[in-house]
Design an enzyme around this catalytic site. Sequence first.
Site, mmCIF file in Angstrom:
data_model
loop_
_atom_site.group_PDB
_atom_site.id
_atom_site.type_symbol
_atom_site.label_atom_id
_atom_site.label_comp_id
_atom_site.label_asym_id
_atom_site.label_seq_id
_atom_site.Cartn_x
_atom_site.Cartn_y
_atom_site.Cartn_z
ATOM 1 N N MET A 1 1.822 11.892 7.580
ATOM 2 C CA MET A 1 0.841 11.066 8.275
ATOM 3 C C MET A 1 1.521 10.025 9.155
ATOM 4 S SD MET A 1 -2.487 10.921 8.524
ATOM 5 C CE MET A 1 -3.268 11.458 6.998
ATOM 6 N N ASP B 1 10.928 3.668 6.543
ATOM 7 C CA ASP B 1 10.756 4.366 5.275
ATOM 8 C C ASP B 1 11.781 3.836 4.280
ATOM 9 O OD1 ASP B 1 10.137 6.406 3.246
ATOM 10 O OD2 ASP B 1 9.140 7.444 4.893
ATOM 11 N N VAL C 1 1.801 4.665 3.204
ATOM 12 C CA VAL C 1 2.664 5.018 2.075
ATOM 13 C C VAL C 1 1.808 5.647 0.983
ATOM 14 C CG1 VAL C 1 4.304 3.199 2.656
ATOM 15 C CG2 VAL C 1 2.472 2.710 1.035
ATOM 16 N N GLU D 1 -0.591 6.746 -2.001
ATOM 17 C CA GLU D 1 -1.946 6.275 -2.295
ATOM 18 C C GLU D 1 -1.988 5.626 -3.679
ATOM 19 O OE1 GLU D 1 -5.964 6.305 -0.510
ATOM 20 O OE2 GLU D 1 -3.895 6.345 0.140
ATOM 21 N N LYS E 1 1.448 0.069 -2.224
ATOM 22 C CA LYS E 1 0.904 -0.480 -0.976
ATOM 23 C C LYS E 1 1.029 -2.006 -0.946
ATOM 24 C CE LYS E 1 -2.377 3.267 0.072
ATOM 25 N NZ LYS E 1 -1.811 3.658 1.371
ATOM 26 N N SER F 1 -6.916 6.509 2.349
ATOM 27 C CA SER F 1 -8.079 7.388 2.509
ATOM 28 C C SER F 1 -9.146 7.130 1.451
ATOM 29 C CB SER F 1 -7.640 8.857 2.438
ATOM 30 O OG SER F 1 -7.000 9.126 1.218
ATOM 31 N N HIS G 1 -7.925 4.638 9.293
ATOM 32 C CA HIS G 1 -7.796 5.898 8.555
ATOM 33 C C HIS G 1 -7.680 7.074 9.511
ATOM 34 C CE1 HIS G 1 -9.854 9.083 5.795
ATOM 35 N NE2 HIS G 1 -8.542 9.196 5.764
#
Length: 730
Positions: free
Chosen positions: A338, A357, A410, A412, A417, A439, A460
């Site tokens: 993503m 990252d 990052v 879920e 987060k 999401s 999103h």
Amino acid sequence: MTDTAIRTELDADGILLLTIDVPGQSMNVITPQVSADLTAAIARIKAEPEIKGAVLTSGKPSGFMAGADLKGMGALMGGGAKLPEGKSKMAALFDAVYALNKMLRDLETCGKPVAAAINGLALGGGLEFTLACHYRVCVDNPKVTLGLPEVMVGLFPGAGGTQRLPRLMGVQPALMYLLQGKNMSPQEALGFGVVHELAAADQVVEKAKAWVKANPTKGVQPWDEKSFKFPGGVGMFNPGFAQTFMAGTAMTAKQTNHNMNAPVAILSSVYEGSQLPMDTALRVESKYMAKLIADPQAGNMIRSLFVSKQAAEKGARRPQGVAPAPAQKIGMLGAGLMGAGVAMVSAQAGMTVVLLDRDLAAAEKGKQYTADRLAKKRTDPAKAQAILDRIHPTADYADLAGCDLIIEAVFETRDIKAGVTKATEAVVGADTIFGSNTSTLPITGLAEAWSKPENFIGIHFFSPVEKMPLVEIIVGKQTGPTAIAKALDYVAAIRKTPIVVNDSRGFYTSRCFGTYVQEGLALLSEGTNPALIENVGRHMGMPVGPLAVNDEVGLDLSYKVGQQTKADLGDKYVEQPGAKVIETMHELGRQGRKNAKGFYVYPDAPAKKYLWPELVGTVSDGLAETQPTPEAVRERLLYRQMVECARCFEEGVLETPQDGDLGAIFGWGFAPFTGGPFSHMDTIGLANVVAILDGLAQRHGDRFAPPQLLRDMAAKGETFYGRAALKQAA
């Protein structure tokens, strides 16, 4: 300023130049004024002996013409147009659509040569205008597109397109363009005989005039000559013609699953009209056009796929009074699938991207994603390098300094987060807008990790980012207008379609799309044949079946989201039917496509995937002795989505049905031919929707129970779009 839409100029050779230039429009469209002006010009061409012929061109640098003014068709399609005295609805509709056909027929039978100087894009009715001319000169530019794309919004070329195009290029090739809405380049159009000549942009009008001057007696179309024959032949006894329609009907059924009206109307209009004289054929075309307009499908599709989409992209939901805030340098947290996609579309839009990252190797891999896709698309090397030069991989948060927008994508998981959010704020400060790509996790809770929650918003995306057209903007309880404007300006810059929704678990798209998957799992757990579930899902208009899409998303992700939801809700958690199916698949290590084993098995290419033979016996007690009908499966899969959409509206997650329909179609592929769930519910009638949901709730549980707002609206005879119109008027 004049209201005239077509300027006229008679030159010394007696050639009348008709220049279409619709006032107040960046692109020419067919308006009532265009029709009135062209009708008057045709009368002049016929009546005035000093006029030897005419050339039709555009005064817009944007192109020739984009076709009908779809926004202006609302009254006609919605039944709001006033009917003439003594006329039935269908008779009035026929007269309205036939008027344009008659006008263009008058143009091509005016008795004098008329040429089209196509100086740019000509689509839909724009191309049909040129087809009614006796000669067509097109600008020699490969970027210019010609085509009849009406089928994409539920219509068909109703100004002679289904009759003239087959007569020019043959029935079989014409159907390929008509049924698929494909565009052609000027060079392709020349090869097919759709245009006669190509010329440089500054020579198009002169070349058209030269033809008119040299051919004073050529004001007759080929199909009006006694010797005319269709390229390739026509007629029910012509083997090629018969085979074309046998194959075309079968292929159309396969592609549309009998859900769309327009392709069937195109086939019928071409089949019947090609065996009739042109005057009768055009009346046949208008008959099918009137039938299309009378059905709500076309109106629903035009409203959602064109009108609402354009409004959203032009900032319909942008807060007023907030200055433009274009993103210059964004920080992308997470370089996975993503994050890499977001980095790519941002760099393509001219932004500098800091791609962060956990380590440099992971960030470099994220940049390589862009390199690989640009190479696959055969992007010009210099252009590709310029895009890649804007992406800066890093593992150091300090490199985020100077970013004016942060996007996080990052894992879920709330704790992960929160960690990256705090680490980012320490570098860029809380005044920077922070967007989370979660999401499912509520934005209001995630915003607690940012010291200024008014600057925290949900952005999103959908995977793959570079292909999916929608971005869902999620407004938390404390999100401010500056953050909303920044997010919408960013989405506009990357040329995506935005919707704006309020916060809730799963927001709108993930929450409602999840019900399609969950109902598929519920059916599977009951022993329903998985092939029946999948086939019904596709035949009802969804891109793929619920089991296949779960494999694509990843069963491991579905499991993690379920576990996080269970932890967050505690005693309020209600297990959904089918949840045990995901847990069982997780225990077996079946993650979906990513590890080549999920509900499907993924053998090495070129073999195709197939449903796991042991699936039913593993997640249920085997196939149920009595299988539900396809209609029953369809009803459950469809209405489970629609009732959740209605709940989102009642709870204020959605503020407009337009956002709901756009989000459904472009976010999770809800059957586009319906216009979206809210258009579909309005069309079915809310009283009927409530009655069907009550029956489903009685048989299958409270997840189908209609919300009180839906009951109240049904009792009052209201519609979602009617309610929205009243709110807007107030």
